[in-house]
Design an enzyme around this catalytic site. Sequence first.
Site, PDB file in Angstrom:
ATOM      1  N   TYR A   1     -67.256  13.710   9.240  1.00  0.00           N
ATOM      2  CA  TYR A   1     -66.705  14.652  10.229  1.00  0.00           C
ATOM      3  C   TYR A   1     -65.218  14.421  10.492  1.00  0.00           C
ATOM      4  CZ  TYR A   1     -68.073  10.580  13.000  1.00  0.00           C
ATOM      5  OH  TYR A   1     -68.247   9.295  13.442  1.00  0.00           O
TER       6      TYR A   1
ATOM      7  N   ASP B   1     -66.442   0.296   4.341  1.00  0.00           N
ATOM      8  CA  ASP B   1     -66.570   1.412   5.269  1.00  0.00           C
ATOM      9  C   ASP B   1     -65.402   2.364   4.964  1.00  0.00           C
ATOM     10  OD1 ASP B   1     -66.522   3.202   7.415  1.00  0.00           O
ATOM     11  OD2 ASP B   1     -67.329   1.718   8.818  1.00  0.00           O
TER      12      ASP B   1
ATOM     13  N   PHE C   1     -63.846  -2.006  13.252  1.00  0.00           N
ATOM     14  CA  PHE C   1     -64.329  -0.926  14.113  1.00  0.00           C
ATOM     15  C   PHE C   1     -65.583  -1.401  14.877  1.00  0.00           C
ATOM     16  CE2 PHE C   1     -66.527   3.144  14.866  1.00  0.00           C
ATOM     17  CZ  PHE C   1     -65.491   3.875  15.430  1.00  0.00           C
TER      18      PHE C   1
HETATM   19  C1  PLP Z   1     -65.521   6.845  12.736  1.00  0.00           C
HETATM   20  C2  PLP Z   1     -66.050   5.546  12.211  1.00  0.00           C
HETATM   21  C3  PLP Z   1     -67.421   5.275  12.202  1.00  0.00           C
HETATM   22  C4  PLP Z   1     -68.360   6.277  12.792  1.00  0.00           C
HETATM   23  O1  PLP Z   1     -69.645   5.816  13.041  1.00  0.00           O
HETATM   24  P1  PLP Z   1     -70.733   6.875  13.539  1.00  0.00           P
HETATM   25  O2  PLP Z   1     -72.011   6.144  13.480  1.00  0.00           O
HETATM   26  O3  PLP Z   1     -70.662   8.044  12.600  1.00  0.00           O
HETATM   27  O4  PLP Z   1     -70.368   7.294  14.918  1.00  0.00           O
HETATM   28  C5  PLP Z   1     -67.848   4.091  11.639  1.00  0.00           C
HETATM   29  N1  PLP Z   1     -66.965   3.190  11.134  1.00  0.00           N
HETATM   30  C6  PLP Z   1     -65.636   3.421  11.149  1.00  0.00           C
HETATM   31  C7  PLP Z   1     -64.699   2.429  10.575  1.00  0.00           C
HETATM   32  C8  PLP Z   1     -65.147   4.604  11.707  1.00  0.00           C
HETATM   33  O5  PLP Z   1     -63.834   4.830  11.737  1.00  0.00           O
END
Ligand code: PLP
Length: 406
Positions: free
Chosen positions: A232, A207, A128
């Site tokens: 969320y 993660d 990600f």
């Molecule tokens: C959705 C997601 C995030 C979100 O990061 P934010 O800082 O909350 O915007 C991080 N890592 C992964 C793998 C995700 O899918």
Amino acid sequence: MSDGVPDREEAERRDAANPLAGFRSRFVGLADERPYLMGNSLGPLPRATEEALARFTRDGWGGRKVEGWHDWLDLPVRVGDRLGRLVGAGPGQVALGDSTSVQLHKLVAAALDARPEATAVALADDEFPTDRYVVAALAAARGLDVRVVATDGPDGPITAESVTATCADGAVAVLVASLVRFRSGALADAAAVTAAAQGHGALVLWDLSHAVGAVPVALDEVGADLAVGCTYKYLNGGPGAPAFAYRAARHAGTLLQPVHGWFGQADQFALTAAYAPAADARQLVVGTPPVAGLVAVEQGVALVEEAGIDALRRVGQEQVAFGIALADGLADRGVGVITPRDPDARGAHLALRHPRAPELVAALLDRGVVVDARAPDVIRLAAAPLHTRFVDVWRALDALGRLLAT
Ligand SMILES: *Cc1c(COP(=O)(O)O)cnc(C)c1O
């Protein structure tokens, strides 16, 4: 059914037999019957959360004002302990606050500080974006190499073998990887990957953004070192809800996140000149916590607790399998399935491949089917069984088939 492809009646039969079907009415904004298959992006608003937030603003902030802090100070770790149970973490190891990106930065930095002799950081391939940016920035600042752990095929998970190949020389401080991959939904073998990395001296940071609330996770049992995740998506904590950080209890005294603030101080109100880290998960907290966000997250966690993660997992697997059967019926229209077909090898979203994915997703949105695209060619549909129905999955794939027929 015809040709083994389920029809709408089959979807309705599955919904009637779904033990979790009653949870859908516990959410706001789902009465219009449009398929909302974005529970992996932004979960809808639980009615209990709407009420809890109204209570908090009226009686808490509005009524008690500063005296409310008596109950709010420890919310990051109180909700953290409760959320921890959903990811197999015993008490005192999880705290909430900040975004996932910031939590990730804090914990990767902590891991690098704890391994000063290491010369590299390892990251799953095609991870990600935020994970890539955090790792790249911290590695550059410290002159470390970033090593990419190969996945099992372009859409598969990282494996113990690929982790061993990357970490065998013992130079890697920490491995950062999503448990469920954001594009394909492939699920890694947490126990095997953790053991492989640790066997070569690397710490492991999972993660859990696409895993928490969707698949059972056993952080303590697999011996994970660190984890982060957002609240969320499948936890329905609301836009910008505080993310969580997990640090295994055995690291509490030695692996310290570097953003020091008075909420992470051992005795917050001693007001000492120097920072003395709290011995438990409070060290993961920095400053004044986002109380309204935590009130919302607690309600989201409570709904998952009530439904049970095992039941959510089972229905999620069935809904994705149902979607795969429908997508296979569209193979001759160019739709491919990239989510693993083994239910135990995937999370809770279905990922399809089509060269016109962005355009198709826009057309589906026009028809009231809420799904998303991930560049360049992936369409994602999430099964979040607290509110997803089989008939939603059916309608989405039916609409996609109609679009491709024209
Ligand atoms: C959705 C997601 C995030 C979100 O990061 P934010 O800082 O909350 O915007 C991080 N890592 C992964 C793998 C995700 O899918």
